[in-house]
Design a protein around this motif. Structure first.
Motif, mmCIF file in Angstrom:
data_model
loop_
_atom_site.group_PDB
_atom_site.id
_atom_site.type_symbol
_atom_site.label_atom_id
_atom_site.label_comp_id
_atom_site.label_asym_id
_atom_site.label_seq_id
_atom_site.Cartn_x
_atom_site.Cartn_y
_atom_site.Cartn_z
ATOM 1 N N GLU A 152 0.815 -1.215 0.000
ATOM 2 C CA GLU A 152 0.000 0.000 0.000
ATOM 3 C C GLU A 152 0.847 1.263 0.000
ATOM 4 N N ASN A 153 1.895 1.276 0.779
ATOM 5 C CA ASN A 153 2.764 2.463 0.849
ATOM 6 C C ASN A 153 4.212 2.003 0.967
ATOM 7 N N ILE A 154 4.980 2.247 -0.084
ATOM 8 C CA ILE A 154 6.390 1.857 -0.107
ATOM 9 C C ILE A 154 7.213 3.111 -0.364
ATOM 10 N N TRP A 155 8.146 3.391 0.526
ATOM 11 C CA TRP A 155 8.988 4.580 0.406
ATOM 12 C C TRP A 155 10.464 4.200 0.493
ATOM 13 N N ILE A 156 11.232 4.784 -0.377
ATOM 14 C CA ILE A 156 12.697 4.722 -0.298
ATOM 15 C C ILE A 156 13.183 6.163 -0.298
ATOM 16 N N THR A 157 13.958 6.532 0.707
ATOM 17 C CA THR A 157 14.407 7.914 0.828
ATOM 18 C C THR A 157 15.930 7.993 0.903
ATOM 19 N N ASP A 158 16.449 9.003 0.221
ATOM 20 C CA ASP A 158 17.883 9.337 0.290
ATOM 21 C C ASP A 158 18.769 8.136 -0.023
ATOM 22 N N GLY A 159 18.449 7.433 -1.135
ATOM 23 C CA GLY A 159 19.231 6.261 -1.518
ATOM 24 C C GLY A 159 20.331 6.600 -2.504
ATOM 25 N N ASP A 160 21.313 5.726 -2.574
ATOM 26 C CA ASP A 160 22.427 5.858 -3.522
ATOM 27 C C ASP A 160 22.657 4.515 -4.207
ATOM 28 N N CYS A 161 23.105 4.584 -5.455
ATOM 29 C CA CYS A 161 23.465 3.372 -6.192
ATOM 30 C C CYS A 161 24.671 3.681 -7.063
ATOM 31 N N HIS A 162 25.675 2.821 -6.994
ATOM 32 C CA HIS A 162 26.916 3.012 -7.755
ATOM 33 C C HIS A 162 27.192 1.745 -8.569
ATOM 34 N N ILE A 163 27.384 1.914 -9.863
ATOM 35 C CA ILE A 163 27.588 0.783 -10.766
ATOM 36 C C ILE A 163 28.909 0.974 -11.508
ATOM 37 N N THR A 164 29.739 -0.049 -11.469
ATOM 38 C CA THR A 164 31.004 -0.043 -12.208
ATOM 39 C C THR A 164 31.018 -1.230 -13.161
ATOM 40 N N SER A 165 31.207 -0.943 -14.441
ATOM 41 C CA SER A 165 31.251 -1.989 -15.452
ATOM 42 C C SER A 165 32.635 -2.018 -16.078
ATOM 43 N N GLU A 166 33.402 -3.057 -15.760
ATOM 44 C CA GLU A 166 34.758 -3.170 -16.294
ATOM 45 C C GLU A 166 34.785 -3.403 -17.805
ATOM 46 N N PRO A 167 33.878 -4.228 -18.379
ATOM 47 C CA PRO A 167 33.946 -4.439 -19.836
ATOM 48 C C PRO A 167 33.740 -3.155 -20.632
ATOM 49 N N ASP A 168 32.884 -2.245 -20.122
ATOM 50 C CA ASP A 168 32.584 -1.012 -20.849
ATOM 51 C C ASP A 168 33.371 0.179 -20.340
ATOM 52 N N ASN A 169 34.165 -0.032 -19.301
ATOM 53 C CA ASN A 169 34.890 1.079 -18.668
ATOM 54 C C ASN A 169 33.913 2.193 -18.307
ATOM 55 N N LEU A 170 32.814 1.798 -17.673
ATOM 56 C CA LEU A 170 31.714 2.707 -17.373
ATOM 57 C C LEU A 170 31.490 2.799 -15.874
ATOM 58 N N GLN A 171 31.256 4.024 -15.399
ATOM 59 C CA GLN A 171 30.927 4.267 -14.002
ATOM 60 C C GLN A 171 29.643 5.074 -13.938
ATOM 61 N N VAL A 172 28.657 4.569 -13.192
ATOM 62 C CA VAL A 172 27.372 5.245 -13.041
ATOM 63 C C VAL A 172 27.124 5.477 -11.552
ATOM 64 N N ASP A 173 26.831 6.728 -11.200
ATOM 65 C CA ASP A 173 26.533 7.077 -9.814
ATOM 66 C C ASP A 173 25.166 7.738 -9.758
ATOM 67 N N LEU A 174 24.255 7.122 -8.982
ATOM 68 C CA LEU A 174 22.916 7.664 -8.758
ATOM 69 C C LEU A 174 22.826 8.071 -7.297
ATOM 70 N N ASN A 175 22.610 9.354 -7.054
ATOM 71 C CA ASN A 175 22.634 9.865 -5.694
ATOM 72 C C ASN A 175 21.305 10.529 -5.331
ATOM 73 N N ARG A 176 20.948 10.391 -4.058
ATOM 74 C CA ARG A 176 19.725 10.972 -3.492
ATOM 75 C C ARG A 176 18.487 10.486 -4.257
ATOM 76 N N ILE A 177 18.294 9.187 -4.187
ATOM 77 C CA ILE A 177 17.160 8.543 -4.857
ATOM 78 C C ILE A 177 15.955 8.531 -3.924
ATOM 79 N N THR A 178 14.801 8.916 -4.470
ATOM 80 C CA THR A 178 13.540 8.853 -3.733
ATOM 81 C C THR A 178 12.545 8.030 -4.545
ATOM 82 N N VAL A 179 11.890 7.085 -3.878
ATOM 83 C CA VAL A 179 10.918 6.217 -4.548
ATOM 84 C C VAL A 179 9.639 6.175 -3.714
#
Length: 443
Positions: A152-179
């Motif tokens: 009924e009520n699902i909240w995610i506050t002030d989340g972070d997600c960091h993804i590092t992909s070695e094959p693609d030499n890619l770095q993704v940083d997601l900061n201050r996620i709210t759901v």
């Protein structure tokens, strides 16, 4: 009779007291450090990593579970995920009707770190992938949920997600996620709203920042989803709105993408081969089956430099239907003149299995294109034409197949007028007319 009734009452009272004592004892036990350690030991024995929990609070009467400071570590000790606080409230009465109702679920400050190695393995997945998957029978795969799970009520506050992909030499940083979300798994309905305040992508030496990103999806009972997506960067703003029908089976698209792009800022992300400047905006409409949709593109360029050529403006109207491309308008304004292009291109054999397919054969393209140049300064067409001046008016038509010079088959006609021609070292020519029909076939 009275003795029997009294005995029954005593038995019921004793049972009630035992149940009460058991419930109180169990409620006390599940909140002890000993219970937490037993649970963590069983979990850690089943996974390849290590899970720690600083504290917890379980209320059996309220149906509430609260966990504090969870940490998941890889076997080498590096942190994969942390969670400051998790609280779940469950309603008991709906369980009698085979419904698991999560009244509230709150996650505070989750931080997830994913790393994809050169073999494509994800470290956090490998932690839980300690035993071979259990193969399900066909009956099990077709069976429905044992419970209808409702959030009924699902909240995610002030989340972070960091993804590092070695094959693609890619770095993704997601900061201050709210759901914010709600869902009914049995009815396959729900609503979710996601906001990411700061997004950073690093690819080789290129960097991209997006502030912010918002996404909202409303899934109705008939599996039709309303979608709204917005993102803003230093060089672009995009907004996607529309509906996706039958999203869980065979999606049918009805989407509209609006965009504004600064070409001068885009060069900081993409290594453009020449000078580009100015601002372009447009609308892309996508409709139909997601494998092979129809598309409309209306684009306006407000002037600047395109590949080093000074352009005062450009207007484009393209339509793709059943893999048939119609160029309704492509107008380029160049100071004193303009360039117009219109025609058709048959892409049916280019994408034989649909637009969203790995099967692409660009040399199978068929086209019928007409161009019209009005009052074009020769200096615009060739920046290296030193000592050559003049104004060109011409019409040209091209019809053929393919783009490879070894297999090209095309017929072309050219009817042009060159005015005020001046060649350095020669007498000026006020007017010359050129007609050139030609046909080119493979050698």
């Amino acid at each position: 009779m009275k003795i029997k009734s009294k005995a029954v009452g005593i038995v019921i009272g004793v049972l009630a007291a035992c149940l009460l004592i058991s419930a109180v004892s169990l409620s006390i036990f599940v909140n002890t450090d000993r219970f937490r350690n037993i649970l963590l030991n069983k979990i850690n024995a089943a996974i390849a990593g290590n899970l720690t929990l600083a504290g917890h609070d379980i209320s059996l009467l309220k149906g509430r579970i609260a966990l504090q400071n969870l940490t998941l570590e890889a076997p080498l000790g590096n942190r994969l995920a942390t969670l400051e606080y998790l609280m779940v409230d469950i309603a008991f009465l709906p369980l009698l009707t085979r419904s698991l109702v999560i009244e509230t679920m709150t996650l505070k400050r989750p931080d997830i770190r994913l790393k994809i190695d050169k073999d494509g393995a994800i470290d956090i997945v490998e932690v839980f992938n300690t035993s071979p998957p259990i193969e399900k029978t066909q009956t099990q795969e077709q069976s429905s949920f044992p419970f209808d799970v409702i959030g009924e009520n699902i909240w995610i506050t002030d989340g972070d997600c960091h993804i590092t992909s070695e094959p693609d030499n890619l770095q993704v940083d997601l900061n201050r996620i709210t759901v914010e979300a709600r869902a009914d798994l049995l009815k396959k309905t729900g609503q979710i709203a996601i906001r990411v305040e700061d997004t950073a992508l690093a690819y080789d030496a290129r960097h991209l920042k997006i502030n912010p990103v918002t996404l909202s999806v409303l899934l109705t009972k008939n599996q039709s989803a309303s979608v709204a997506f917005k993102a803003k960067t230093d060089f672009a703003e995009i907004a996607l709105n529309g509906e996706v029908g039958q999203i869980l089976h065979d999606p049918n698209l009805n989407l509209e993408l609006e965009f504004d792009v600064s070409l001068s800022q885009l060069k900081h992300l993409l290594p453009l081969p020449a000078e580009f400047s100015g601002i372009t905006n447009g609308v892309l409409t996508v409709q139909g089956d997601w494998h092979d949709p129809d598309e409309d593109l209306r684009l306006n360029y407000k002037g600047g430099s395109l590949a080093g050529y000074p352009v005062d403006g450009m207007h484009t109207d393209l339509r793709l239907k059943n893999r048939q491309l119609l160029v309704k308008q492509l107008e380029i304004l160049t100071g004193t003149g303009e360039i117009n292009l219109a025609g058709t291109a048959d892409l049916g054999d280019v994408f034989p299995e649909g637009l969203v397919s790995s099967q692409v054969h660009p040399d199978n393209i068929r086209y019928d294109i007409k161009t019209d140049l009005k009052h074009i300064d020769i200096a615009f067409l060739g920046r290296d034409t030193h000592g050559v001046k003049g104004v060109l008016n011409t019409r040209a038509a091209f019809k053929g197949k393919g783009i490879d010079l070894n297999t090209l088959s095309v017929s072309a006609s050219l009817d042009g007028v060159l005015e005020k021609l001046f060649l350095e070292g020669f007498q000026p020519v006020s007017y010359t007319h050129l007609t050139l029909p030609t046909t080119c076939t493979p050698c």
